[in-house]
Design an enzyme around this catalytic site. Structure first.
Site, PDB file in Angstrom:
ATOM      1  N   GLU A 173       0.861  -1.211   0.060  1.00 33.68           N
ATOM      2  CA  GLU A 173       0.020  -0.056   0.044  1.00 33.68           C
ATOM      3  C   GLU A 173       0.778   1.215  -0.153  1.00 33.68           C
ATOM      4  O   GLU A 173       0.509   2.203  -0.838  1.00 33.68           O
ATOM      5  CB  GLU A 173      -0.751   0.132   1.418  1.00 33.68           C
ATOM      6  CG  GLU A 173      -1.962   1.151   1.194  1.00 33.68           C
ATOM      7  CD  GLU A 173      -2.870   0.758   2.460  1.00 33.68           C
ATOM      8  OE1 GLU A 173      -2.613   0.058   3.181  1.00 33.68           O
ATOM      9  OE2 GLU A 173      -3.833   1.796   2.392  1.00 33.68           O
ATOM     10  N   GLY A 202      -8.407   5.823   6.833  1.00 31.40           N
ATOM     11  CA  GLY A 202      -9.209   5.684   7.965  1.00 31.40           C
ATOM     12  C   GLY A 202      -8.751   4.890   9.079  1.00 31.40           C
ATOM     13  O   GLY A 202      -8.832   5.002   9.919  1.00 31.40           O
ATOM     14  N   ALA A 203      -7.796   3.698   8.779  1.00 31.25           N
ATOM     15  CA  ALA A 203      -7.643   2.720   9.749  1.00 31.25           C
ATOM     16  C   ALA A 203      -6.012   2.568   9.747  1.00 31.25           C
ATOM     17  O   ALA A 203      -5.540   1.947  10.619  1.00 31.25           O
ATOM     18  CB  ALA A 203      -8.118   1.471   9.396  1.00 31.25           C
ATOM     19  N   SER A 204      -5.410   2.917   8.661  1.00 30.95           N
ATOM     20  CA  SER A 204      -4.048   2.993   8.658  1.00 30.95           C
ATOM     21  C   SER A 204      -3.383   4.028   8.161  1.00 30.95           C
ATOM     22  O   SER A 204      -3.982   4.854   7.214  1.00 30.95           O
ATOM     23  CB  SER A 204      -3.387   1.700   8.172  1.00 30.95           C
ATOM     24  OG  SER A 204      -3.556   1.731   6.771  1.00 30.95           O
ATOM     25  N   THR A 205      -2.063   4.465   8.183  1.00 30.04           N
ATOM     26  CA  THR A 205      -1.205   5.780   7.474  1.00 30.04           C
ATOM     27  C   THR A 205      -0.071   5.270   6.827  1.00 30.04           C
ATOM     28  O   THR A 205       0.528   4.225   7.804  1.00 30.04           O
ATOM     29  CB  THR A 205      -1.134   6.693   8.597  1.00 30.04           C
ATOM     30  OG1 THR A 205      -0.993   7.919   7.689  1.00 30.04           O
ATOM     31  CG2 THR A 205      -0.221   6.434   9.497  1.00 30.04           C
ATOM     32  N   GLN A 206       0.206   5.484   5.933  1.00 30.41           N
ATOM     33  CA  GLN A 206       1.662   4.950   5.144  1.00 30.41           C
ATOM     34  C   GLN A 206       2.485   6.244   4.981  1.00 30.41           C
ATOM     35  O   GLN A 206       1.856   7.401   4.644  1.00 30.41           O
ATOM     36  CB  GLN A 206       1.374   4.279   3.985  1.00 30.41           C
ATOM     37  CG  GLN A 206       0.665   3.036   3.811  1.00 30.41           C
ATOM     38  CD  GLN A 206      -0.807   3.082   4.415  1.00 30.41           C
ATOM     39  OE1 GLN A 206      -1.357   2.397   5.355  1.00 30.41           O
ATOM     40  NE2 GLN A 206      -1.598   3.743   3.600  1.00 30.41           N
TER      41      GLN A 206
HETATM   42  N1  LIG Z   1     -13.770  15.125   4.111  1.00 27.52           N
HETATM   43  C1  LIG Z   1     -13.647  14.090   3.712  1.00 27.52           C
HETATM   44  N2  LIG Z   1     -13.496  13.025   4.422  1.00 27.52           N
HETATM   45  C2  LIG Z   1     -13.535  11.826   3.610  1.00 27.52           C
HETATM   46  C3  LIG Z   1     -13.570  11.859   2.175  1.00 27.52           C
HETATM   47  N3  LIG Z   1     -13.431  10.546   1.723  1.00 27.52           N
HETATM   48  C4  LIG Z   1     -12.963   9.797   2.840  1.00 27.52           C
HETATM   49  N4  LIG Z   1     -12.947  10.671   3.877  1.00 27.52           N
HETATM   50  C5  LIG Z   1     -12.516  10.320   5.298  1.00 27.52           C
HETATM   51  O1  LIG Z   1     -10.972  10.627   5.409  1.00 27.52           O
HETATM   52  C6  LIG Z   1     -10.664   9.374   6.110  1.00 27.52           C
HETATM   53  C7  LIG Z   1      -9.760   8.657   5.172  1.00 27.52           C
HETATM   54  O2  LIG Z   1     -10.374   8.093   4.148  1.00 27.52           O
HETATM   55  P1  LIG Z   1     -10.014   6.990   3.097  1.00 27.52           P
HETATM   56  O3  LIG Z   1      -8.432   7.627   2.503  1.00 27.52           O
HETATM   57  O4  LIG Z   1     -10.897   6.932   2.124  1.00 27.52           O
HETATM   58  O5  LIG Z   1      -9.571   5.759   3.854  1.00 27.52           O
HETATM   59  P2  LIG Z   1      -9.828   4.272   3.513  1.00 27.52           P
HETATM   60  O6  LIG Z   1      -9.111   4.114   2.335  1.00 27.52           O
HETATM   61  O7  LIG Z   1     -11.211   4.106   3.656  1.00 27.52           O
HETATM   62  O8  LIG Z   1      -8.993   3.575   4.832  1.00 27.52           O
HETATM   63  P3  LIG Z   1      -7.763   2.678   4.805  1.00 27.52           P
HETATM   64  O9  LIG Z   1      -8.183   1.225   4.520  1.00 27.52           O
HETATM   65  O10 LIG Z   1      -7.266   2.893   6.185  1.00 27.52           O
HETATM   66  O11 LIG Z   1      -6.746   3.242   3.821  1.00 27.52           O
HETATM   67  C8  LIG Z   1     -11.811   8.600   6.665  1.00 27.52           C
HETATM   68  O12 LIG Z   1     -12.001   9.016   7.960  1.00 27.52           O
HETATM   69  C9  LIG Z   1     -12.804   8.965   5.777  1.00 27.52           C
HETATM   70  O13 LIG Z   1     -14.186   8.910   6.602  1.00 27.52           O
HETATM   71  C10 LIG Z   1     -13.997  12.992   1.577  1.00 27.52           C
HETATM   72  O14 LIG Z   1     -14.366  13.030   0.336  1.00 27.52           O
HETATM   73  N5  LIG Z   1     -14.173  14.090   2.194  1.00 27.52           N
HETATM   74 CA   LIG Z   2      -6.664   3.925   1.577  1.00 32.92          CA
END
Ligand SMILES: Nc1nc2c(ncn2[C@@H]2O[C@H](COP(=O)(O)OP(=O)(O)OP(=O)(O)O)[C@@H](O)[C@H]2O)c(=O)[nH]1
Ligand SMILES: [Ca+2]
Length: 448
Positions: A173, A202-206
Protein backbone atom coordinates in the site's frame (compact mmCIF):
# COMPACT_ATOMS: atom_id res chain seq x y z
CA UNK A 1 9.58 38.34 -88.10
CA UNK A 2 12.44 38.16 -85.63
CA UNK A 3 10.20 39.91 -83.09
CA UNK A 4 7.40 37.35 -83.64
CA UNK A 5 9.89 34.48 -83.15
CA UNK A 6 11.15 36.14 -79.97
CA UNK A 7 7.61 36.56 -78.55
CA UNK A 8 6.76 32.91 -79.42
CA UNK A 9 9.96 31.73 -77.73
CA UNK A 10 9.18 33.82 -74.62
CA UNK A 11 5.62 32.45 -74.40
CA UNK A 12 6.87 28.86 -74.66
CA UNK A 13 9.38 29.55 -71.90
CA UNK A 14 6.67 31.14 -69.69
CA UNK A 15 4.47 28.07 -70.15
CA UNK A 16 7.34 25.74 -69.30
CA UNK A 17 8.13 27.73 -66.15
CA UNK A 18 4.49 27.76 -65.06
CA UNK A 19 4.09 24.01 -65.66
CA UNK A 20 7.33 23.22 -63.82
CA UNK A 21 6.37 25.50 -60.91
CA UNK A 22 2.89 23.97 -60.61
CA UNK A 23 4.38 20.48 -60.79
CA UNK A 24 7.01 21.42 -58.20
CA UNK A 25 4.44 22.85 -55.78
CA UNK A 26 2.14 19.87 -56.32
CA UNK A 27 5.03 17.48 -55.62
CA UNK A 28 5.93 19.32 -52.39
CA UNK A 29 2.31 19.43 -51.21
CA UNK A 30 1.99 15.70 -52.01
CA UNK A 31 5.23 14.97 -50.14
CA UNK A 32 4.14 16.84 -47.01
CA UNK A 33 0.60 15.42 -47.13
CA UNK A 34 1.92 11.87 -47.49
CA UNK A 35 4.33 12.37 -44.58
CA UNK A 36 1.60 13.79 -42.38
CA UNK A 37 -0.91 11.06 -43.23
CA UNK A 38 1.68 8.30 -43.01
CA UNK A 39 2.85 9.39 -39.59
CA UNK A 40 -0.46 10.55 -38.18
CA UNK A 41 -1.51 8.32 -35.31
CA UNK A 42 -4.47 6.24 -36.35
CA UNK A 43 -7.77 6.86 -34.60
CA UNK A 44 -6.83 6.49 -30.96
CA UNK A 45 -7.95 3.25 -29.34
CA UNK A 46 -7.78 2.68 -25.64
CA UNK A 47 -7.31 -0.16 -23.25
CA UNK A 48 -8.75 -0.19 -19.78
CA UNK A 49 -8.05 -1.44 -16.29
CA UNK A 50 -10.24 -1.44 -13.17
CA UNK A 51 -9.03 -1.37 -9.58
CA UNK A 52 -11.31 -1.50 -6.56
CA UNK A 53 -9.88 0.15 -3.48
CA UNK A 54 -11.65 -1.58 -0.61
CA UNK A 55 -10.67 0.81 2.16
CA UNK A 56 -11.74 0.74 5.80
CA UNK A 57 -14.18 3.63 5.43
CA UNK A 58 -15.50 2.98 1.92
CA UNK A 59 -14.81 1.23 -1.39
CA UNK A 60 -14.06 3.11 -4.60
CA UNK A 61 -13.93 1.74 -8.13
CA UNK A 62 -11.30 3.36 -10.35
CA UNK A 63 -11.25 3.02 -14.14
CA UNK A 64 -7.94 3.66 -15.91
CA UNK A 65 -7.30 3.98 -19.64
CA UNK A 66 -4.20 4.15 -21.84
CA UNK A 67 -3.56 4.28 -25.60
CA UNK A 68 -3.87 0.74 -26.94
CA UNK A 69 -0.71 0.79 -29.07
CA UNK A 70 1.46 2.01 -26.23
CA UNK A 71 1.28 -0.87 -23.75
CA UNK A 72 4.41 -1.24 -21.73
CA UNK A 73 5.87 1.81 -23.36
CA UNK A 74 5.36 5.50 -23.04
CA UNK A 75 1.55 5.52 -23.03
CA UNK A 76 0.21 7.55 -20.18
CA UNK A 77 -2.25 5.80 -17.93
CA UNK A 78 -5.03 8.06 -16.81
CA UNK A 79 -7.91 7.72 -14.40
CA UNK A 80 -11.08 8.26 -16.43
CA UNK A 81 -13.71 7.60 -13.84
CA UNK A 82 -14.22 6.76 -10.20
CA UNK A 83 -17.32 5.47 -8.47
CA UNK A 84 -17.81 5.64 -4.73
CA UNK A 85 -19.61 2.54 -3.47
CA UNK A 86 -22.61 3.37 -1.32
CA UNK A 87 -22.24 2.58 2.36
CA UNK A 88 -19.24 1.75 4.51
CA UNK A 89 -16.15 -0.34 3.70
CA UNK A 90 -16.44 -4.09 3.00
CA UNK A 91 -15.06 -4.93 6.47
CA UNK A 92 -18.23 -3.45 7.97
CA UNK A 93 -20.21 -6.35 6.41
CA UNK A 94 -18.72 -8.82 8.87
CA UNK A 95 -22.18 -9.34 10.38
CA UNK A 96 -23.70 -10.20 6.97
CA UNK A 97 -20.63 -11.10 4.87
CA UNK A 98 -22.82 -12.16 1.93
CA UNK A 99 -23.94 -8.56 1.41
CA UNK A 100 -20.44 -7.18 0.87
CA UNK A 101 -20.43 -8.25 -2.78
CA UNK A 102 -23.92 -6.87 -3.43
CA UNK A 103 -22.75 -3.42 -2.32
CA UNK A 104 -20.37 -3.27 -5.33
CA UNK A 105 -22.96 -4.04 -8.00
CA UNK A 106 -24.07 -0.54 -8.96
CA UNK A 107 -20.51 0.76 -9.43
CA UNK A 108 -19.65 -2.36 -11.45
CA UNK A 109 -22.69 -1.72 -13.69
CA UNK A 110 -21.44 1.83 -14.16
CA UNK A 111 -18.03 0.47 -15.23
CA UNK A 112 -19.75 -1.85 -17.73
CA UNK A 113 -21.54 1.08 -19.31
CA UNK A 114 -18.42 3.25 -19.49
CA UNK A 115 -15.94 0.75 -20.95
CA UNK A 116 -16.57 -0.11 -24.63
CA UNK A 117 -18.17 -3.53 -24.99
CA UNK A 118 -15.38 -4.74 -27.30
CA UNK A 119 -12.86 -4.20 -24.48
CA UNK A 120 -14.75 -5.87 -21.63
CA UNK A 121 -13.19 -9.32 -21.91
CA UNK A 122 -9.62 -8.04 -21.94
CA UNK A 123 -10.01 -5.42 -19.18
CA UNK A 124 -8.19 -6.57 -16.04
CA UNK A 125 -10.11 -6.18 -12.80
CA UNK A 126 -8.41 -6.16 -9.38
CA UNK A 127 -9.63 -5.62 -5.85
CA UNK A 128 -7.24 -4.67 -3.08
CA UNK A 129 -8.49 -4.42 0.48
CA UNK A 130 -6.57 -2.41 3.04
CA UNK A 131 -6.55 -1.72 6.79
CA UNK A 132 -10.22 -2.37 7.58
CA UNK A 133 -9.90 -5.93 6.27
CA UNK A 134 -6.48 -6.34 7.94
CA UNK A 135 -8.17 -5.57 11.24
CA UNK A 136 -11.11 -7.90 10.54
CA UNK A 137 -8.67 -10.70 9.62
CA UNK A 138 -6.88 -10.13 12.94
CA UNK A 139 -10.19 -10.36 14.77
CA UNK A 140 -11.75 -13.21 12.82
CA UNK A 141 -10.05 -14.81 9.81
CA UNK A 142 -13.16 -16.79 8.86
CA UNK A 143 -15.35 -13.66 8.63
CA UNK A 144 -12.74 -11.83 6.57
CA UNK A 145 -12.56 -14.82 4.18
CA UNK A 146 -16.34 -14.83 3.83
CA UNK A 147 -16.36 -11.11 2.99
CA UNK A 148 -13.69 -11.68 0.34
CA UNK A 149 -15.58 -14.65 -1.15
CA UNK A 150 -18.69 -12.51 -1.36
CA UNK A 151 -16.95 -9.73 -3.32
CA UNK A 152 -15.14 -12.35 -5.41
CA UNK A 153 -18.44 -13.87 -6.50
CA UNK A 154 -19.77 -10.54 -7.76
CA UNK A 155 -16.53 -9.57 -9.49
CA UNK A 156 -16.22 -12.97 -11.16
CA UNK A 157 -19.69 -12.60 -12.59
CA UNK A 158 -18.73 -9.27 -14.25
CA UNK A 159 -17.76 -9.33 -17.95
CA UNK A 160 -14.22 -8.15 -17.14
CA UNK A 161 -11.05 -10.19 -16.80
CA UNK A 162 -11.11 -10.77 -13.05
CA UNK A 163 -7.60 -11.02 -11.61
CA UNK A 164 -8.30 -11.55 -7.93
CA UNK A 165 -9.37 -9.90 -4.70
CA UNK A 166 -7.00 -9.87 -1.76
CA UNK A 167 -5.88 -7.96 1.28
CA UNK A 168 -2.77 -6.12 0.19
CA UNK A 169 0.08 -5.67 2.66
CA UNK A 170 0.83 -2.33 4.30
CA UNK A 171 4.18 -2.41 2.51
CA UNK A 172 2.45 -2.72 -0.90
CA UNK A 173 0.00 0.00 0.00
CA UNK A 174 2.81 2.39 0.93
CA UNK A 175 5.07 1.51 -2.00
CA UNK A 176 2.35 1.69 -4.68
CA UNK A 177 1.16 5.00 -3.26
CA UNK A 178 4.72 6.26 -3.82
CA UNK A 179 4.71 4.89 -7.41
CA UNK A 180 1.39 6.63 -8.09
CA UNK A 181 2.51 10.00 -6.76
CA UNK A 182 5.78 9.89 -8.71
CA UNK A 183 4.18 8.51 -11.89
CA UNK A 184 1.57 11.24 -11.88
CA UNK A 185 4.16 13.96 -11.37
CA UNK A 186 6.26 12.44 -14.20
CA UNK A 187 9.30 12.04 -11.96
CA UNK A 188 10.00 8.39 -12.78
CA UNK A 189 10.87 8.82 -16.45
CA UNK A 190 12.97 11.88 -15.81
CA UNK A 191 14.94 9.95 -13.20
CA UNK A 192 15.24 13.24 -11.32
CA UNK A 193 14.36 13.74 -7.68
CA UNK A 194 11.33 11.89 -6.41
CA UNK A 195 8.75 12.91 -3.88
CA UNK A 196 7.82 11.00 -0.75
CA UNK A 197 4.23 9.83 -0.19
CA UNK A 198 2.05 10.29 2.87
CA UNK A 199 -1.32 8.51 2.94
CA UNK A 200 -3.69 9.06 5.85
CA UNK A 201 -6.43 6.44 5.54
CA UNK A 202 -9.26 5.65 7.90
CA UNK A 203 -7.57 2.73 9.70
CA UNK A 204 -3.90 2.98 8.71
CA UNK A 205 -1.41 5.56 7.55
CA UNK A 206 1.57 5.06 5.23
CA UNK A 207 4.86 6.87 4.77
CA UNK A 208 7.21 6.09 1.85
CA UNK A 209 10.29 7.91 0.56
CA UNK A 210 13.57 7.27 -1.21
CA UNK A 211 16.25 6.46 1.35
CA UNK A 212 19.72 5.03 1.13
CA UNK A 213 20.34 1.32 0.86
CA UNK A 214 21.20 0.64 4.51
CA UNK A 215 17.45 0.65 5.28
CA UNK A 216 17.49 -3.02 4.19
CA UNK A 217 20.31 -3.81 6.64
CA UNK A 218 18.65 -2.16 9.61
CA UNK A 219 15.02 -3.13 8.96
CA UNK A 220 14.42 -5.34 5.91
CA UNK A 221 10.63 -5.19 6.29
CA UNK A 222 10.74 -1.44 5.61
CA UNK A 223 12.80 -1.72 2.43
CA UNK A 224 11.41 -1.91 -1.11
CA UNK A 225 13.41 -1.80 -4.34
CA UNK A 226 12.03 -0.85 -7.73
CA UNK A 227 13.69 -0.64 -11.15
CA UNK A 228 11.58 1.73 -13.24
CA UNK A 229 12.47 3.23 -16.63
CA UNK A 230 16.09 2.20 -16.12
CA UNK A 231 16.45 3.79 -12.67
CA UNK A 232 16.86 1.94 -9.36
CA UNK A 233 14.89 3.22 -6.40
CA UNK A 234 15.44 2.18 -2.79
CA UNK A 235 12.42 3.03 -0.74
CA UNK A 236 11.72 3.19 2.93
CA UNK A 237 8.06 2.43 3.55
CA UNK A 238 5.96 1.78 6.61
CA UNK A 239 2.27 1.33 7.24
CA UNK A 240 1.02 2.13 10.74
CA UNK A 241 -2.04 0.00 11.35
CA UNK A 242 -4.51 1.76 13.69
CA UNK A 243 -3.11 5.22 12.89
CA UNK A 244 -5.62 6.10 10.20
CA UNK A 245 -7.92 9.02 11.04
CA UNK A 246 -10.87 7.01 12.34
CA UNK A 247 -8.89 4.50 14.40
CA UNK A 248 -6.63 7.23 15.81
CA UNK A 249 -9.77 9.00 16.99
CA UNK A 250 -10.82 5.83 18.80
CA UNK A 251 -7.38 5.53 20.42
CA UNK A 252 -7.67 9.12 21.63
CA UNK A 253 -11.20 8.62 22.91
CA UNK A 254 -10.30 5.39 24.70
CA UNK A 255 -7.56 7.26 26.51
CA UNK A 256 -9.93 10.00 27.60
CA UNK A 257 -12.64 7.62 28.83
CA UNK A 258 -10.38 5.48 31.02
CA UNK A 259 -11.55 7.27 34.17
CA UNK A 260 -15.11 6.01 33.57
CA UNK A 261 -16.79 9.45 34.02
CA UNK A 262 -20.28 9.82 32.64
CA UNK A 263 -19.13 12.58 30.28
CA UNK A 264 -15.84 13.35 28.52
CA UNK A 265 -14.82 16.92 27.71
CA UNK A 266 -12.88 16.41 24.46
CA UNK A 267 -10.70 19.34 23.23
CA UNK A 268 -10.67 17.73 19.73
CA UNK A 269 -14.37 18.43 19.15
CA UNK A 270 -16.06 21.80 18.74
CA UNK A 271 -17.62 23.53 21.75
CA UNK A 272 -21.34 22.72 21.81
CA UNK A 273 -20.83 19.24 20.35
CA UNK A 274 -22.52 16.66 22.56
CA UNK A 275 -23.26 13.05 21.61
CA UNK A 276 -24.01 9.92 23.60
CA UNK A 277 -21.62 7.11 22.65
CA UNK A 278 -21.48 3.47 23.64
CA UNK A 279 -18.26 2.18 25.16
CA UNK A 280 -18.57 -0.72 22.72
CA UNK A 281 -18.19 1.63 19.71
CA UNK A 282 -14.80 2.69 21.08
CA UNK A 283 -13.48 -0.41 22.81
CA UNK A 284 -14.55 -3.08 20.31
CA UNK A 285 -11.81 -2.03 17.90
CA UNK A 286 -8.79 -4.38 17.85
CA UNK A 287 -6.68 -1.21 17.82
CA UNK A 288 -7.82 -0.27 21.30
CA UNK A 289 -5.77 -2.42 23.67
CA UNK A 290 -7.03 -0.87 26.90
CA UNK A 291 -10.10 -2.52 28.42
CA UNK A 292 -13.42 -0.74 28.90
CA UNK A 293 -13.46 1.09 32.27
CA UNK A 294 -15.12 -0.83 35.08
CA UNK A 295 -18.46 0.98 35.22
CA UNK A 296 -21.96 -0.38 34.93
CA UNK A 297 -22.92 2.27 32.33
CA UNK A 298 -22.83 1.23 28.65
CA UNK A 299 -22.38 4.74 27.30
CA UNK A 300 -20.87 8.15 28.03
CA UNK A 301 -21.60 11.67 26.79
CA UNK A 302 -18.96 12.93 24.40
CA UNK A 303 -18.77 16.72 24.84
CA UNK A 304 -16.63 19.06 22.70
CA UNK A 305 -14.31 21.71 24.22
CA UNK A 306 -12.71 23.05 21.00
CA UNK A 307 -9.12 23.66 21.98
CA UNK A 308 -6.52 22.92 19.29
CA UNK A 309 -3.43 22.95 21.53
CA UNK A 310 -5.02 20.70 24.18
CA UNK A 311 -6.20 18.42 21.37
CA UNK A 312 -2.61 18.20 20.13
CA UNK A 313 -1.57 16.99 23.55
CA UNK A 314 -4.32 14.37 23.61
CA UNK A 315 -3.35 13.16 20.14
CA UNK A 316 0.36 13.14 21.06
CA UNK A 317 -0.40 10.67 23.84
CA UNK A 318 -1.51 7.99 21.38
CA UNK A 319 2.07 7.92 20.01
CA UNK A 320 4.80 6.16 21.94
CA UNK A 321 8.15 7.93 21.61
CA UNK A 322 9.70 6.29 24.68
CA UNK A 323 12.02 3.65 23.29
CA UNK A 324 13.73 2.61 20.07
CA UNK A 325 15.92 -0.41 19.37
CA UNK A 326 17.14 0.99 16.02
CA UNK A 327 19.47 3.88 15.22
CA UNK A 328 16.35 6.06 14.98
CA UNK A 329 12.58 5.63 15.13
CA UNK A 330 9.45 7.54 14.19
CA UNK A 331 7.14 6.26 16.94
CA UNK A 332 5.95 2.99 18.48
CA UNK A 333 9.48 1.51 18.13
CA UNK A 334 9.29 1.66 14.33
CA UNK A 335 12.53 2.28 12.45
CA UNK A 336 12.62 5.36 10.22
CA UNK A 337 15.72 6.76 8.46
CA UNK A 338 16.19 10.56 8.09
CA UNK A 339 13.45 12.11 5.96
CA UNK A 340 14.48 13.03 2.42
CA UNK A 341 13.00 15.40 -0.16
CA UNK A 342 9.54 16.87 -0.55
CA UNK A 343 6.39 14.87 0.22
CA UNK A 344 3.04 14.50 -1.48
CA UNK A 345 0.25 13.99 1.06
CA UNK A 346 -3.10 12.56 0.05
CA UNK A 347 -6.28 10.84 1.32
CA UNK A 348 -7.39 12.36 4.63
CA UNK A 349 -4.36 14.69 4.71
CA UNK A 350 -5.89 16.24 1.60
CA UNK A 351 -9.57 15.92 2.56
CA UNK A 352 -9.04 17.70 5.86
CA UNK A 353 -6.68 20.41 4.60
CA UNK A 354 -8.89 21.02 1.56
CA UNK A 355 -12.00 21.26 3.73
CA UNK A 356 -10.24 23.86 5.87
CA UNK A 357 -8.89 25.73 2.82
CA UNK A 358 -5.35 25.08 4.00
CA UNK A 359 -3.86 23.43 0.90
CA UNK A 360 -1.70 26.51 0.26
CA UNK A 361 0.29 28.64 2.72
CA UNK A 362 2.90 27.87 5.33
CA UNK A 363 2.70 25.33 8.14
CA UNK A 364 2.65 28.21 10.60
CA UNK A 365 -0.32 29.97 8.99
CA UNK A 366 -2.13 26.61 8.77
CA UNK A 367 -1.55 26.09 12.50
CA UNK A 368 -3.04 29.50 13.29
CA UNK A 369 -6.08 28.89 11.11
CA UNK A 370 -6.56 25.45 12.68
CA UNK A 371 -6.56 26.96 16.17
CA UNK A 372 -9.18 29.49 15.17
CA UNK A 373 -11.28 26.83 13.39
CA UNK A 374 -11.24 24.39 16.32
CA UNK A 375 -12.53 26.97 18.76
CA UNK A 376 -15.59 27.81 16.63
CA UNK A 377 -18.88 26.61 18.08
CA UNK A 378 -20.29 23.38 16.63
CA UNK A 379 -23.46 25.15 15.47
CA UNK A 380 -21.43 27.37 13.08
CA UNK A 381 -19.75 24.40 11.28
CA UNK A 382 -21.22 23.63 7.89
CA UNK A 383 -20.84 20.22 6.09
CA UNK A 384 -18.22 20.00 3.09
CA UNK A 385 -9.21 11.81 -4.74
CA UNK A 386 -3.72 9.86 -5.58
CA UNK A 387 -3.77 6.48 -3.71
CA UNK A 388 -2.10 3.11 -4.08
CA UNK A 389 -4.48 1.84 -6.81
CA UNK A 390 -2.78 3.33 -9.89
CA UNK A 391 0.68 2.11 -8.79
CA UNK A 392 -0.82 -1.32 -8.06
CA UNK A 393 -2.33 -1.59 -11.54
CA UNK A 394 0.80 -0.23 -13.26
CA UNK A 395 2.75 -2.95 -11.50
CA UNK A 396 0.34 -5.81 -12.14
CA UNK A 397 -0.09 -4.95 -15.82
CA UNK A 398 3.71 -4.40 -16.25
CA UNK A 399 2.89 -0.96 -17.47
CA UNK A 400 6.11 0.62 -16.23
CA UNK A 401 9.07 -1.06 -17.92
CA UNK A 402 12.20 -1.67 -15.86
CA UNK A 403 14.28 -0.15 -18.66
CA UNK A 404 13.58 3.12 -20.43
CA UNK A 405 11.96 2.35 -23.81
CA UNK A 406 13.76 3.29 -27.05
CA UNK A 407 12.24 6.40 -28.48
CA UNK A 408 12.44 7.66 -32.11
CA UNK A 409 15.01 10.47 -32.53
CA UNK A 410 12.24 12.95 -33.34
CA UNK A 411 8.68 13.21 -32.08
CA UNK A 412 5.95 13.07 -34.76
CA UNK A 413 5.37 16.84 -34.78
CA UNK A 414 9.10 17.51 -35.01
CA UNK A 415 9.43 15.08 -37.91
CA UNK A 416 6.63 16.76 -39.88
CA UNK A 417 7.99 20.24 -39.16
CA UNK A 418 11.45 19.21 -40.36
CA UNK A 419 9.97 17.74 -43.53
CA UNK A 420 8.01 20.92 -44.13
CA UNK A 421 11.05 23.17 -43.81
CA UNK A 422 13.17 20.94 -46.05
CA UNK A 423 10.40 21.13 -48.67
CA UNK A 424 10.26 24.88 -48.27
CA UNK A 425 14.01 25.06 -48.76
CA UNK A 426 13.71 22.96 -51.92
CA UNK A 427 11.01 25.23 -53.21
CA UNK A 428 13.15 28.29 -52.48
CA UNK A 429 16.10 26.72 -54.33
CA UNK A 430 13.83 25.98 -57.27
CA UNK A 431 12.68 29.57 -57.23
CA UNK A 432 16.28 30.84 -57.19
CA UNK A 433 17.09 28.56 -60.11
CA UNK A 434 14.32 30.06 -62.21
CA UNK A 435 15.00 33.56 -61.01
CA UNK A 436 18.65 33.46 -62.14
CA UNK A 437 18.44 31.00 -65.03
CA UNK A 438 15.52 32.82 -66.63
CA UNK A 439 17.39 35.94 -67.86
CA UNK A 440 20.23 33.67 -69.08
CA UNK A 441 17.80 31.45 -71.03
CA UNK A 442 16.07 34.58 -72.31
CA UNK A 443 19.27 36.03 -73.73
CA UNK A 444 19.99 32.65 -75.39
CA UNK A 445 16.57 32.79 -77.05
CA UNK A 446 17.26 36.33 -78.20
CA UNK A 447 20.57 35.30 -79.74
CA UNK A 448 18.83 32.58 -81.74
N1 LIG B 1 -13.89 15.25 4.23
C1 LIG B 1 -13.78 14.13 3.56
N2 LIG B 1 -13.40 13.04 4.24
C2 LIG B 1 -13.27 11.90 3.55
C3 LIG B 1 -13.57 11.81 2.14
N3 LIG B 1 -13.36 10.52 1.75
C4 LIG B 1 -12.95 9.86 2.86
N4 LIG B 1 -12.91 10.69 3.96
C5 LIG B 1 -12.51 10.37 5.33
O1 LIG B 1 -11.08 10.42 5.38
C6 LIG B 1 -10.56 9.31 6.09
C7 LIG B 1 -9.67 8.51 5.19
O2 LIG B 1 -10.45 8.10 4.07
P1 LIG B 1 -9.82 7.11 3.01
O3 LIG B 1 -8.48 7.63 2.60
O4 LIG B 1 -10.85 6.88 1.96
O5 LIG B 1 -9.61 5.83 3.93
P2 LIG B 1 -9.80 4.31 3.55
O6 LIG B 1 -9.10 4.06 2.25
O7 LIG B 1 -11.22 3.96 3.61
O8 LIG B 1 -9.06 3.61 4.77
P3 LIG B 1 -7.74 2.70 4.80
O9 LIG B 1 -8.19 1.29 4.58
O10 LIG B 1 -7.18 2.93 6.16
O11 LIG B 1 -6.82 3.20 3.72
C8 LIG B 1 -11.77 8.54 6.60
O12 LIG B 1 -12.01 8.99 7.89
C9 LIG B 1 -12.90 8.94 5.67
O13 LIG B 1 -14.12 8.92 6.34
C10 LIG B 1 -13.98 12.98 1.47
O14 LIG B 1 -14.26 13.00 0.28
N5 LIG B 1 -14.08 14.11 2.23
CA1 LIG C 1 -6.88 3.98 1.63
Amino acid sequence: MAEQRETKGKNAWYKAVIIITVLGITAIVALVTTAVLQNKPLLQKYKYGIVLDAGSSHTAVYIYEWPAEKDNDTGRVQQTHSCKVQGAGISSYSVFPGQAGASLKSCMKEAESLIPLSRHLETPLYLGATAGMRLLRMENQSLSDQVLWSVEEVLQSSPFSYQGARIITGQEEGAFGWVTVNYLSDRLKQGSGTTGALDLGGASTQISFVANQDVAEESAENAVTFRLYGNDYFLYTHSFLCYGKDQALKLALAQQTQSGDSSVLDPCFHPGYSVDRSYFSVYSSPCVMAGKPLVSRDSFTHVGAGNASLCQEVVRRIFNFSSCSFSRCSFNRVYQPPLQGPFGAFSAFYFVMNFLNLTSGSLESSREKLERYCSRPWTQISGSDAGWTLGYMLNLTNMIPAEAPDTPPLPHAGYVTLLFFISLLLFFLLFLCFRFLWPHRNSQTQMI
